[in-house]
Scaffold this active site. Structure first.
Site, mmCIF file in Angstrom:
data_model
loop_
_atom_site.group_PDB
_atom_site.id
_atom_site.type_symbol
_atom_site.label_atom_id
_atom_site.label_comp_id
_atom_site.label_asym_id
_atom_site.label_seq_id
_atom_site.Cartn_x
_atom_site.Cartn_y
_atom_site.Cartn_z
ATOM 1 N N GLU A 108 0.789 -1.348 -0.060
ATOM 2 C CA GLU A 108 -0.012 -0.010 -0.057
ATOM 3 C C GLU A 108 0.854 1.300 -0.139
ATOM 4 O O GLU A 108 0.514 2.210 -0.729
ATOM 5 C CB GLU A 108 -0.992 -0.109 1.307
ATOM 6 C CG GLU A 108 -1.870 -0.961 1.129
ATOM 7 C CD GLU A 108 -2.946 -1.245 2.400
ATOM 8 O OE1 GLU A 108 -2.324 -1.835 3.330
ATOM 9 O OE2 GLU A 108 -4.216 -1.081 2.288
ATOM 10 N N GLU A 128 -3.399 -9.453 3.411
ATOM 11 C CA GLU A 128 -4.411 -9.169 4.840
ATOM 12 C C GLU A 128 -5.416 -10.282 4.983
ATOM 13 O O GLU A 128 -5.996 -10.593 6.294
ATOM 14 C CB GLU A 128 -4.983 -7.783 4.740
ATOM 15 C CG GLU A 128 -3.931 -6.751 4.785
ATOM 16 C CD GLU A 128 -3.256 -6.113 3.550
ATOM 17 O OE1 GLU A 128 -3.105 -6.926 2.788
ATOM 18 O OE2 GLU A 128 -2.634 -5.088 3.562
HETATM 19 C C1 3H9 Z 1 -1.585 -4.937 7.062
HETATM 20 O O1 3H9 Z 1 -0.376 -4.548 6.343
HETATM 21 C C2 3H9 Z 1 -2.628 -4.014 7.525
HETATM 22 C C3 3H9 Z 1 -2.848 -2.959 6.321
HETATM 23 O O2 3H9 Z 1 -3.473 -3.197 5.024
HETATM 24 C C4 3H9 Z 1 -3.608 -1.844 7.186
HETATM 25 C C5 3H9 Z 1 -3.000 -1.044 8.114
HETATM 26 C C6 3H9 Z 1 -3.823 -0.100 8.638
HETATM 27 N N1 3H9 Z 1 4.240 -7.649 11.873
HETATM 28 O O3 3H9 Z 1 7.531 -15.409 8.708
HETATM 29 P P1 3H9 Z 1 9.012 -15.222 9.189
HETATM 30 C C7 3H9 Z 1 7.853 -11.482 12.168
HETATM 31 S S1 3H9 Z 1 -1.547 -6.544 7.581
HETATM 32 C C8 3H9 Z 1 4.947 -8.197 12.954
HETATM 33 O O4 3H9 Z 1 9.276 -16.214 10.069
HETATM 34 P P2 3H9 Z 1 10.019 -15.422 6.419
HETATM 35 C C9 3H9 Z 1 7.380 -13.018 12.536
HETATM 36 O O5 3H9 Z 1 6.537 -13.004 13.570
HETATM 37 C C10 3H9 Z 1 0.047 -7.139 7.608
HETATM 38 N N2 3H9 Z 1 5.851 -9.085 12.939
HETATM 39 O O6 3H9 Z 1 10.185 -14.979 7.816
HETATM 40 C C11 3H9 Z 1 8.566 -13.551 12.858
HETATM 41 O O7 3H9 Z 1 9.162 -13.149 14.046
HETATM 42 P P3 3H9 Z 1 10.159 -14.052 14.983
HETATM 43 C C12 3H9 Z 1 0.353 -7.779 6.056
HETATM 44 C C13 3H9 Z 1 6.106 -9.805 11.382
HETATM 45 O O8 3H9 Z 1 11.311 -14.698 5.714
HETATM 46 C C14 3H9 Z 1 9.618 -12.472 11.824
HETATM 47 O O9 3H9 Z 1 9.158 -11.501 11.397
HETATM 48 N N3 3H9 Z 1 1.430 -8.537 6.023
HETATM 49 C C15 3H9 Z 1 5.304 -9.467 10.487
HETATM 50 O O10 3H9 Z 1 9.851 -16.844 6.431
HETATM 51 C C16 3H9 Z 1 10.094 -13.326 10.666
HETATM 52 O O11 3H9 Z 1 8.903 -13.673 9.941
HETATM 53 C C17 3H9 Z 1 1.433 -9.687 6.315
HETATM 54 O O12 3H9 Z 1 0.670 -10.451 6.528
HETATM 55 C C18 3H9 Z 1 4.388 -8.348 10.497
HETATM 56 N N4 3H9 Z 1 3.662 -7.982 9.557
HETATM 57 O O13 3H9 Z 1 8.815 -14.581 5.799
HETATM 58 C C19 3H9 Z 1 2.801 -10.377 5.893
HETATM 59 N N5 3H9 Z 1 5.714 -10.180 9.573
HETATM 60 O O14 3H9 Z 1 11.201 -14.127 14.318
HETATM 61 C C20 3H9 Z 1 3.143 -11.356 6.983
HETATM 62 C C21 3H9 Z 1 6.660 -11.120 9.903
HETATM 63 O O15 3H9 Z 1 9.914 -13.445 16.069
HETATM 64 N N6 3H9 Z 1 4.516 -11.679 7.078
HETATM 65 N N7 3H9 Z 1 6.855 -10.888 11.279
HETATM 66 O O16 3H9 Z 1 9.198 -15.444 14.886
HETATM 67 C C22 3H9 Z 1 5.047 -12.681 6.139
HETATM 68 O O17 3H9 Z 1 4.089 -13.389 5.477
HETATM 69 C C23 3H9 Z 1 6.369 -13.297 6.224
HETATM 70 O O18 3H9 Z 1 6.864 -13.051 7.726
HETATM 71 C C24 3H9 Z 1 7.269 -12.795 5.109
HETATM 72 C C25 3H9 Z 1 8.878 -13.109 5.513
HETATM 73 C C26 3H9 Z 1 7.011 -13.432 3.844
HETATM 74 C C27 3H9 Z 1 7.153 -11.302 5.199
#
Ligand code: 3H9
Length: 693
Positions: A108, A128
């Site tokens: 975004e 999301e």
């Molecule tokens: C959003 O954006 C809402 C908006 O539209 C509107 C707002 C108003 N936040 O997955 P990994 C942590 S909703 C906090 O193992 P990878 C994760 O917990 C969001 N923490 O790595 C982990 O922590 P730990 C939309 C996050 O390389 C560490 O980072 N976005 C977040 O296998 C490593 O993560 C998503 O849904 C986060 N957003 O994969 C994306 N993301 O080491 C969600 C990750 O303590 N994330 N962490 O266990 C993912 O899909 C994967 O993390 C990503 C990396 C592909 C990015």
């Protein structure tokens, strides 16, 4: 370089201002990032030397979204939608420079910039919906304007990302940067300035949304897809509504509507469950006494004993990631049949265009069949996948111990049996563990890693790393009959069988369980698995309904009849009045006074004992934490993701209520419902399972 907040700084390269975001591990858009972005743009605007701005991230990725850990807490200004309005309205060109994953709020941010460039390996997505939400910072309004509603809809409603090549083709990005991203983005920004290009404000691009007006089929067709693939989930429909608004409403109104939908979803239990699950799946890999730096063994070749359904499926997992397998069987015909089944599976995938013919041969070429256990002498890991017979398994492990190299890991795929007893057959119990795959093993993501009494930390750490490599979600459990998943599942099995004796019919039980969100109810599942599992004509006692069905050849789906009837080749369960009558007659003969059973009681009896057994499992330290049990149930037993797993659901219902119902059932129906001590204790302390995670 000027630090704006602890996560954002501004660097000047001539007339280009680079706004650097540095918030490891994934540059989530937490407060210091949002504040830094807003103030950074303001600072760049106030600096006459800066003519264009590049937004770029340090570390492994562009922003992967809002900081999910902040959700559920009071939001702190500046809010992301407001920060992105600042981007949108900035009168100097803003270029987003993307690497890694531009996800959610990250994408975004890029959509609110005027231009987007990316490295070839970048990914773009609005995931999301997977958190039970929709993009809440303009994504549902900007993406359809940029690439058209038809292309935006699946991205928003499935959450699946696209890669750079597709993003360029669809107009999501403007240019691919082959070399250094910062250099490429600065060069792009200079080009924009040199060519005096107009700012491309996505919010003002109306052509593609206007073209979609009068085409309601875009949405009605997509709703049909959702109804089939996302039954029970609320967020996908909200995504469709928001994109519809992008088509029919002016930008500002669409944005307000998106906000309203986002707030509604955020306060609902589905998103709470899905966000909880996001962290549960990451938590599961963390074993308190196995730190990340625990040494691991190198697994270069795997031996698998048994080329049946399980052994074959397990084999595919390894060759799919390039690990060669020696597949052992007791007879040539079994080996041939097993290899032929694996080949057929790959050929089906190839026929769908998902794999090339060469790839099929490459994978088959990684499998070496053998009838001699001696051929397992050089493998680094053996997985035994023969049928459930303790004597046979003991014999195999004793032999393996003599044949396999010194530090080879010996694993059993048993679903129930005592791994300690199996390990005791070897002189290396520290190298023995359970690897309980779920059927079909090449498809199901769950893997129970059974830690036996003497399993070493190195062996466990190796198994966990290997599980990740073969794309499984590994959950560490201890030794007990059925481990965690099947032990809990046995509760539902017992209750479903009792319910039809007491007065319910299979279709009623199945309807309740299906409507709760499972893909099917217990009786349809029995038909699918086969009612004759573990049954033989000679040993049939006719003392259970399932035995009676088997005596009539009603083995389930494969026989065209079981608890239900099936049309030739069909999978849809059709009523079987003859089975209902058989159940009624049998239960009456057994002395049951059949009664009407409410849907509420059916649900409670099919679910609360699962939770109670989960509590016992935690008490006995068979599982590390409640959320691990939720991961097991969501990935192995069809528990609906939007209900977060049995332990999450228990907290939602209230442990006091569950305890009261269990006590009531115990008084009425006996000790199958005896509450777990942990359940009693948590209620007494006013705590939930969440307090044990
Ligand atoms: C959003 O954006 C809402 C908006 O539209 C509107 C707002 C108003 N936040 O997955 P990994 C942590 S909703 C906090 O193992 P990878 C994760 O917990 C969001 N923490 O790595 C982990 O922590 P730990 C939309 C996050 O390389 C560490 O980072 N976005 C977040 O296998 C490593 O993560 C998503 O849904 C986060 N957003 O994969 C994306 N993301 O080491 C969600 C990750 O303590 N994330 N962490 O266990 C993912 O899909 C994967 O993390 C990503 C990396 C592909 C990015």
């Amino acid at each position: 370089m000027v630090a704006i907040t602890e996560a954002v700084s501004l660097e000047k390269q001539g007339e280009i201002g680079l706004l650097w975001i540095d918030n490891p591990p994934v540059n989530a858009l937490g407060y210091p990032v949002r504040k830094g972005m807003a103030d950074g743009i303001a600072m760049a605007m106030g600096d006459a030397e800066i003519k264009a701005i590049v937004v770029i991230c340090k570390g492994r990725t562009f922003c992967a979204g809002a900081d999910i850990r902040e959700f559920g807490k009071p939001p702190k200004a500046p809010h992301l939608p407001d920060v992105l309005t600042v981007f949108d309205e900035c009168t100097k060109p803003v270029v987003a420079a993307i690497h890694g994953t531009a996800f959610g709020g990250g994408l975004e941010t890029a959509l609110s910039s005027h231009f987007r460039v990316a490295v070839p390996t970048a990914q773009f997505g609005l995931p999301e919906v997977k958190l039970g939400l929709l993009p809440g910072a303009g994504g549902t309004q900007r993406l359809p304007r940029l690439i058209g509603p038809e292309k935006a809809l699946p991205m928003i409603a499935t959450g699946n990302p696209v890669g750079t090549a597709k993003a360029l083709k669809e107009g999501l990005i403007d240019e691919i940067v082959e070399g250094d991203l910062a250099e490429g983005a600065v060069a792009f920004a200079r080009k924009v300035l040199a060519e005096n290009r107009p700012l491309r404000q996505v919010s003002a691009m109306n052509e593609k949304v206007e073209a979609a007006r009068g085409k309601p089929e875009i949405f009605s067709e997509y709703r049909k897809v959702i109804a089939k693939t996302k039954r029970g989930f609320e967020a996908p429909e909200a995504c469709v509504k928001a994109v519809e608004a992008a088509v029919h409403k002016p930008f500002a109104e669409g944005l307000a509507y998106e906000r309203q939908l986002f707030t509604e979803l955020m306060s609902g239990s589905q998103s709470a469950a899905q966000r909880y699950y996001f962290f549960a799946e990451r938590q599961v890999a963390k074993i308190p006494d196995i730190p990340a730096e625990t040494p691991q063994l190198d697994i270069k070749r795997v031996g698998i004993i048994g080329a049946g359904t399980m052994g074959g499926g397990i084999t595919m997992n390894f060759v799919n990631v390039g690990i060669p397998v020696t597949l052992m069987e007791s007879k040539q015909e079994f080996l041939d049949r097993g290899l032929a089944t694996i080949r057929k599976n790959y050929e089906i995938t190839a026929s769908k265009g998902k794999m090339t013919a060469e790839e099929v041969e490459k994978r088959m070429g990684l499998i070496t069949g053998t009838l001699a256990m001696e051929d397992l002498a050089d493998v680094d890991l053996v997985i035994e996948a023969v049928y459930e017979n303790m004597d046979l398994k003991k014999e195999i492990f004793a032999k393996l111990d003599g044949i396999c190299k010194k530090d080879a890991i010996l694993a059993t795929n048993t679903s129930y049996l005592d791994v300690n007893e199996i390990a005791a057959q070897t002189k290396r119990p520290e190298s023995v563990l359970g690897l309980h795959f779920f059927s079909p093993a090449n498809v199901m993501r769950l893997l129970e890693v059974v830690r036996a009494e003497k399993t070493s930390k190195i062996v466990l750490a190796t198994a966990l790393a290997l599980a990740k490599k073969i794309k499984k979600i590994a959950v560490v459990v201890g030794v007990c009959y059925g481990f965690a998943g099947n032990r809990m599942f046995a509760q539902r099995r017992r209750e479903s069988e009792k319910l039809i004796l007491e007065g319910a019919l299979p279709s009623q039980v199945d309807k309740v369980v299906y409507e709760f969100g499972f893909p099917m109810g217990p009786f349809q599942l029995y038909d699918l698995i086969g009612n004759d599992l573990g049954w033989s004509k000679e040993n049939s006692t006719g003392s259970t309904i399932r035995e009676l069905l088997c005596e009539q050849g009603r083995f389930g789906l494969k026989a065209g009849k079981g608890f239900y009837n099936y049309e030739q080749g069909g999978r849809k369960p059709l009523p079987a009045p003859e089975v209902d009558q058989l159940i009624i007659d049998f239960s009456q003969k057994k002395g049951f006074d059949r009664r009407d059973i409410s849907d509420e009681e059916i649900l409670q009896r099919c679910v609360y004992p699962i939770i109670n057994e989960g509590a016992k499992i935690l008490e006995e330290k068979i599982a590390v934490r409640p959320s691990d049990l939720d991961v097991i149930w969501i990935n192995g037993y069809g528990w609906p993701l939007y209900r977060g797993g049995p332990m999450f659901y228990a907290d939602l219902v209230g442990l006091d209520k569950i305890l009261a119902v269990m006590k009531d059932f115990q008084a009425k129906y006996g000790d199958d419902f005896k509450p777990a001590a942990l359940l009693e204790q948590l209620v007494k302390e006013g705590k939930g399972f969440k307090d044990l995670n």
